[in-house]
Design a protein around this motif. Structure first.
Motif, mmCIF file in Angstrom:
data_model
loop_
_atom_site.group_PDB
_atom_site.id
_atom_site.type_symbol
_atom_site.label_atom_id
_atom_site.label_comp_id
_atom_site.label_asym_id
_atom_site.label_seq_id
_atom_site.Cartn_x
_atom_site.Cartn_y
_atom_site.Cartn_z
ATOM 1 N N PHE A 121 0.847 -1.191 0.032
ATOM 2 C CA PHE A 121 0.199 0.069 -0.089
ATOM 3 C C PHE A 121 0.825 1.278 0.034
ATOM 4 C CE2 PHE A 121 -0.017 1.878 4.152
ATOM 5 C CZ PHE A 121 0.574 0.861 4.948
ATOM 6 N N ASP A 122 1.883 1.262 0.620
ATOM 7 C CA ASP A 122 2.924 2.455 0.517
ATOM 8 C C ASP A 122 3.350 2.758 -1.093
ATOM 9 O OD1 ASP A 122 3.137 3.016 2.980
ATOM 10 O OD2 ASP A 122 5.142 2.181 3.252
ATOM 11 N N GLY A 123 3.449 1.680 -1.784
ATOM 12 C CA GLY A 123 3.822 1.970 -3.295
ATOM 13 C C GLY A 123 2.440 2.635 -3.976
ATOM 14 N N THR A 124 1.304 1.933 -3.688
ATOM 15 C CA THR A 124 0.387 2.954 -4.192
ATOM 16 C C THR A 124 0.054 4.010 -3.825
ATOM 17 O OG1 THR A 124 -1.243 2.095 -2.571
ATOM 18 C CG2 THR A 124 -0.856 0.660 -4.562
ATOM 19 N N TYR A 125 0.467 4.242 -2.459
ATOM 20 C CA TYR A 125 0.390 5.601 -1.862
ATOM 21 C C TYR A 125 1.111 6.589 -2.737
ATOM 22 C CZ TYR A 125 0.015 9.004 2.048
ATOM 23 O OH TYR A 125 -0.319 9.980 2.853
ATOM 24 N N SER A 126 2.486 6.167 -3.046
ATOM 25 C CA SER A 126 3.200 7.235 -3.820
ATOM 26 C C SER A 126 2.520 7.351 -5.053
ATOM 27 C CB SER A 126 4.614 6.359 -4.113
ATOM 28 O OG SER A 126 5.266 6.312 -2.759
ATOM 29 N N PHE A 127 2.076 6.417 -5.971
ATOM 30 C CA PHE A 127 1.350 6.646 -7.237
ATOM 31 C C PHE A 127 0.144 7.581 -6.928
ATOM 32 C CE2 PHE A 127 3.513 2.694 -8.785
ATOM 33 C CZ PHE A 127 3.765 3.180 -9.907
ATOM 34 N N GLN A 128 -0.317 7.457 -5.769
ATOM 35 C CA GLN A 128 -1.704 8.343 -5.734
ATOM 36 C C GLN A 128 -1.183 9.657 -5.540
ATOM 37 O OE1 GLN A 128 -4.420 7.162 -6.766
ATOM 38 N NE2 GLN A 128 -5.227 9.274 -6.375
#
Length: 189
Positions: free
Chosen positions: A41-48
């Motif tokens: 979820f941290d990676g998706t957080y960066s993308f978001q």
């Protein structure tokens, strides 16, 4: 008395060794990354944050917080740039207000997404950004190793151990600013 002769290696040959080790390391990282079918979820957080579309994502996180997201299709529409938010660094800056990290990585990720995002999301955009940062980090690591050890064989051993180290792989695979942080730490050394 036997005179000892030291073989002098041309300066550009050292870069061939660095380039070869970098290619081997990137092949290993690519093979490992292909097998990774999910983003933390941290990676998706960066993308978001980088995609300048934060509201929908925050609602998504409330339901699915702290899990690995295996179905990329569900995330695909959450971090896709459209023509309205391409090259919108001010929106990315506004999004970083809710995060504790400085905006540089998000700006770089947003630039990569603006360049290569054609309406589809891809984990490979983050991989490409971290690869560029890893290349710069490898150059800094090379010069620091040569300064400290003044030996190409010592550099090969140190770089080989560093490239397979769990901390190095972890900072690379997380689509977060950790690889950038490693680069800055080495630059300051």
């Amino acid at each position: 008395m036997i005179e000892e002769r030291r073989v002098q290696i041309p300066w550009f040959s050292k870069y061939y060794v660095l380039f070869g080790l970098f290619i081997l390391s990137m092949i290993m990282r690519s093979v490992l990354y292909v097998d990774q079918d999910s983003l933390h979820f941290d990676g998706t957080y960066s993308f978001q944050i980088a995609s300048a579309n934060l509201v929908d994502y925050m609602q998504y996180l409330d339901k699915n917080n702290n899990k690995w997201h295996k179905n990329q299709e569900n995330l695909a529409n959450l971090y896709v740039l459209n023509n309205n938010n391409k090259w919108s660094f001010s929106e990315v800056s506004n999004n970083t207000a809710i995060d504790v990290h400085p905006p540089l990585y998000y700006w770089l990720l947003h630039a990569m997404m603006s360049l290569f995002n054609d309406g589809k999301s891809s984990k490979w955009i983050g991989f490409a950004l971290n690869s560029v940062i890893y290349l710069i980090t490898s150059l800094v690591f090379f010069h620091l190793s040569m300064f400290l050890f003044n030996s190409l064989s010592s550099f090969v051993i140190a770089y080989s151990l560093w490239s397979i180290c769990f901390a190095s792989l972890g900072s690379f695979f997380m689509i977060r600013m950790y690889e950038l942080q490693v680069m800055f730490c080495l630059l300051l050394a």
